[in-house]
Enzyme design. Structure first.
Site, mmCIF file in Angstrom:
data_model
loop_
_atom_site.group_PDB
_atom_site.id
_atom_site.type_symbol
_atom_site.label_atom_id
_atom_site.label_comp_id
_atom_site.label_asym_id
_atom_site.label_seq_id
_atom_site.Cartn_x
_atom_site.Cartn_y
_atom_site.Cartn_z
ATOM 1 N N ASP A 185 54.251 -0.361 26.406
ATOM 2 C CA ASP A 185 53.622 -1.721 26.417
ATOM 3 C C ASP A 185 53.789 -2.273 25.135
ATOM 4 O O ASP A 185 53.663 -1.852 24.047
ATOM 5 C CB ASP A 185 52.268 -1.348 26.864
ATOM 6 C CG ASP A 185 51.695 -2.996 27.527
ATOM 7 O OD1 ASP A 185 51.860 -3.893 26.835
ATOM 8 O OD2 ASP A 185 51.079 -2.785 28.514
ATOM 9 N N SER A 200 50.310 -8.220 30.846
ATOM 10 C CA SER A 200 50.810 -7.270 31.389
ATOM 11 C C SER A 200 50.533 -6.909 32.665
ATOM 12 O O SER A 200 51.412 -6.187 33.520
ATOM 13 C CB SER A 200 49.858 -6.038 30.614
ATOM 14 O OG SER A 200 50.181 -5.894 29.130
ATOM 15 N N THR A 247 48.715 -2.311 33.550
ATOM 16 C CA THR A 247 50.018 -1.797 34.051
ATOM 17 C C THR A 247 50.013 -0.632 35.094
ATOM 18 O O THR A 247 50.596 -0.986 36.170
ATOM 19 C CB THR A 247 50.929 -1.253 32.772
ATOM 20 O OG1 THR A 247 50.796 -2.186 31.810
ATOM 21 C CG2 THR A 247 52.245 -0.972 33.061
ATOM 22 N N GLU A 255 53.024 5.228 31.031
ATOM 23 C CA GLU A 255 52.731 3.779 30.230
ATOM 24 C C GLU A 255 52.281 4.581 28.846
ATOM 25 O O GLU A 255 51.024 4.988 28.540
ATOM 26 C CB GLU A 255 51.869 3.101 30.732
ATOM 27 C CG GLU A 255 51.891 1.674 29.545
ATOM 28 C CD GLU A 255 50.722 0.688 29.860
ATOM 29 O OE1 GLU A 255 50.842 -0.293 29.781
ATOM 30 O OE2 GLU A 255 49.676 1.486 30.386
ATOM 31 N N ASP A 294 51.165 -1.883 22.479
ATOM 32 C CA ASP A 294 50.678 -3.218 22.385
ATOM 33 C C ASP A 294 49.514 -3.439 21.834
ATOM 34 O O ASP A 294 49.224 -4.554 21.278
ATOM 35 C CB ASP A 294 50.696 -3.608 24.020
ATOM 36 C CG ASP A 294 50.074 -5.032 24.233
ATOM 37 O OD1 ASP A 294 50.716 -5.952 24.059
ATOM 38 O OD2 ASP A 294 48.680 -4.923 24.524
ATOM 39 N N HIS A 350 48.771 -6.120 18.862
ATOM 40 C CA HIS A 350 47.988 -7.447 18.952
ATOM 41 C C HIS A 350 47.160 -7.405 17.565
ATOM 42 O O HIS A 350 46.598 -8.386 17.181
ATOM 43 C CB HIS A 350 46.788 -7.053 19.959
ATOM 44 C CG HIS A 350 47.346 -7.637 21.322
ATOM 45 N ND1 HIS A 350 47.526 -8.858 21.716
ATOM 46 C CD2 HIS A 350 47.713 -7.009 22.320
ATOM 47 C CE1 HIS A 350 47.985 -9.130 22.905
ATOM 48 N NE2 HIS A 350 48.268 -7.957 23.327
ATOM 49 N N ASP A 369 57.123 -4.128 29.178
ATOM 50 C CA ASP A 369 56.733 -5.115 29.857
ATOM 51 C C ASP A 369 56.735 -6.418 29.289
ATOM 52 O O ASP A 369 56.903 -7.739 30.153
ATOM 53 C CB ASP A 369 55.323 -4.850 30.377
ATOM 54 C CG ASP A 369 54.175 -4.720 29.262
ATOM 55 O OD1 ASP A 369 54.731 -4.436 28.105
ATOM 56 O OD2 ASP A 369 52.976 -4.595 29.740
ATOM 57 N N HIS A 370 56.994 -6.613 27.787
ATOM 58 C CA HIS A 370 57.062 -7.710 26.987
ATOM 59 C C HIS A 370 57.143 -6.989 25.854
ATOM 60 O O HIS A 370 56.761 -6.052 25.461
ATOM 61 C CB HIS A 370 55.914 -8.631 27.271
ATOM 62 C CG HIS A 370 54.663 -8.059 27.453
ATOM 63 N ND1 HIS A 370 53.980 -7.808 25.882
ATOM 64 C CD2 HIS A 370 53.707 -7.259 28.109
ATOM 65 C CE1 HIS A 370 52.880 -7.055 26.200
ATOM 66 N NE2 HIS A 370 52.622 -6.796 27.473
ATOM 67 N N HIS A 391 51.379 -11.847 23.056
ATOM 68 C CA HIS A 391 52.563 -11.459 23.339
ATOM 69 C C HIS A 391 53.691 -12.564 23.065
ATOM 70 O O HIS A 391 53.190 -13.660 22.738
ATOM 71 C CB HIS A 391 52.733 -11.446 24.902
ATOM 72 C CG HIS A 391 51.861 -10.083 25.351
ATOM 73 N ND1 HIS A 391 51.301 -10.124 26.781
ATOM 74 C CD2 HIS A 391 51.046 -9.278 24.672
ATOM 75 C CE1 HIS A 391 50.578 -9.097 26.936
ATOM 76 N NE2 HIS A 391 50.298 -8.582 25.520
HETATM 77 ZN ZN LIG Z 1 51.762 -5.185 28.404
#
Ligand SMILES: [Zn+2]
Length: 458
Positions: free
Chosen positions: A55, A105, A158, A279, A284, A288, A326-327, A420
């Site tokens: 992630d 997500s 996710t 995952e 992620d 953040h 996912d990004h 993101h």
């Molecule tokens: Zn994500």
């Protein structure tokens, strides 16, 4: 039966042994067995699909982690990460949302799991909030076993996108309920669920862990219990919320690799194969917070799980492993502060994450002691004062932000956002069918290709 006896007679003596030893054998079963035999002979048949999602894990994270793997050496003559040899292409991640062109997500997970772009927050539903089938559900319909593994709550965005349908990722109780209530052919559709999120499964209004147990699932909450259990169907919840970051985990919390290997062992007992989504959820979460130490801790955890999946696939030869993000998150850069050097060594010097250190300071431990104990770095009196002041000014996040900043400054790690960002992400594929994931693809293409593989075995 008469008709079948004729068929049987015609096929003798070739099929005689298997048919006779099989005892009662209907015509339909025979045709299925014949099909299965033909499939068995197909060397390139893809029986198992493992999708691994880091992630937020855009390319800079791999780049940075490669330096860490090489003990902070310069980019010359570096050992590769486990991902690197399997790079097949890049993936676009944008959502289909009236207000945003950068995905969350939930929308990204839904695109990856169903092949349909949707709005941010959507879990397994399209723009009109209608349920769309996921690859996990397709696998179950095909008689395969299925699993979800994550270091976040197992009902977080996710994994939820693969195993549930809901108009919002925020309805986490409803999503947990769905894992039990949504059925395929009268049975639960996810055989193995491993991650965090106890609070959503043991609630005042509903005790899902008991309900799972009553239908034959094992329920485990520690690494020891996970290793001991042999049941094919398993719910494992190892934290109230998300798991601690790998660098901070205690000995009774499993690693992502532990959970991935446990899931594969069970799911692989199904001769028809399996679908598994794993995952690395918290790359992620650290990103953040612009926390390079936390992010690297989670890339490492994810890489070990990836290595275990690849080792299984190498032996099995009928397993496709796809890893991607996912990004990307945070606009992380290798290099910042107007300098042409990025340093991995200060990150390697952290024995715990800044989040962990900040918690210790919040518990009343002096900043100086915490920083000395949990890092191999020396800090100036001024730096320690900054952390203390930040901890006082903002008791919630002050120390965390301030310690994170120390590592970003020393390593020259850059960040442009606390959310993101929209760049393409890498795609890594290994095993039969890997060539399908070459070049620049869209996140929806992944699901479309996996649907076809699950339906046809190629
Ligand atoms: Zn994500």
């Amino acid at each position: 039966m008469k008709f079948f006896q004729n068929v049987k007679a015609k096929l003798l003596p070739l099929a005689a042994v298997s048919v006779l030893t099989a005892g009662i054998f209907t015509g339909i079963e025979f045709q299925q067995a014949e099909k299965a035999d033909a499939k068995k002979q197909d060397k390139n048949e893809i029986r198992n699909v493992i999708v691994m999602i880091g992630d937020g894990m855009g390319t800079p994270y791999i780049n940075a982690y490669r330096s860490l793997k090489n003990n902070g050496k310069t980019p010359n003559d570096m050992k590769l990460t486990e991902f690197d040899p399997n790079l097949t292409g890049m993936m676009m991640t944008y959502p289909d949302d009236p207000d945003y062109n950068i995905t969350d997500s939930a929308a990204a997970g839904t695109a990856l799991s169903t092949g349909v772009k949707t709005y941010n927050n959507a879990i397994g539903v399209n723009k009109n909030k209608k349920r769309v089938k996921s690859v996990l559900e397709e696998a179950k319909e095909q008689g395969k076993s299925t699993g979800l593994v994550a270091t976040s709550e197992i009902n977080h965005a996710t994994p939820a996108a693969y195993g549930a349908h809901n108009e919002s990722r925020k309805n986490m109780n409803q999503i947990a309920n769905s894992y039990f209530d949504d059925k395929i052919n009268g049975k639960q559709k996810i055989d193995v669920l491993l991650g965090g999120g106890k609070t959503y499964f043991n609630r005042k209004d509903r005790n899902l862990t008991e309900e799972f147990k009553k239908t034959g699932y094992s329920y485990v909450t520690t690494k020891r219990e996970l290793k001991k259990d042999k049941n094919k169907q398993l719910l494992g919840l190892f934290a109230d919320g998300g798991l601690a970051k790998a660098l901070d985990r205690d000995s009774q919390t499993p690693s992502l690799e532990d959970m991935t290997s446990s899931a594969i062992d069970r799911l692989n007992q199904n001769k028809k194969g399996f679908f598994l989504m794993v995952e690395g959820s918290q790359i992620d979460w650290a990103a953040h917070e612009n926390d390079v130490v936390g992010a690297m801790s989670e890339v490492k955890d994810f890489e070990k799980a990836y290595k275990a999946a690849i080792q299984f696939a190498k032996k099995d030869k009928h397993t496709l492993v796809i890893a991607t993000a996912d990004h990307t998150t945070g606009g992380f850069t290798i290099g910042a502060n107007g300098e042409k050097n990025w340093h991995a060594k200060p990150i390697l010097a952290a024995k715990r994450t800044p989040e962990f250190m900040a918690k210790k300071i919040a518990e009343g431990k002096p900043a100086k002691d915490v920083l000395t104990r949990y890092t191999d770095l020396t800090f100036t009196a001024e730096e320690i004062k900054t952390v203390e002041a930040a901890a006082q000014a903002d008791q919630d996040k002050g120390a965390y932000k301030s310690i994170t900043k120390l590592f970003n400054t020393r390593s020259n790690s850059g960040w442009t956002s606390t959310d993101h960002t929209g760049e393409e992400v890498p795609v890594y594929a290994y095993g039969p069918g890997k060539e399908k994931f070459a070049g620049l693809i869209n996140n929806t293409d992944q699901a479309k290709k996996i649907f076809k593989i699950l339906k046809t075995g190629k």
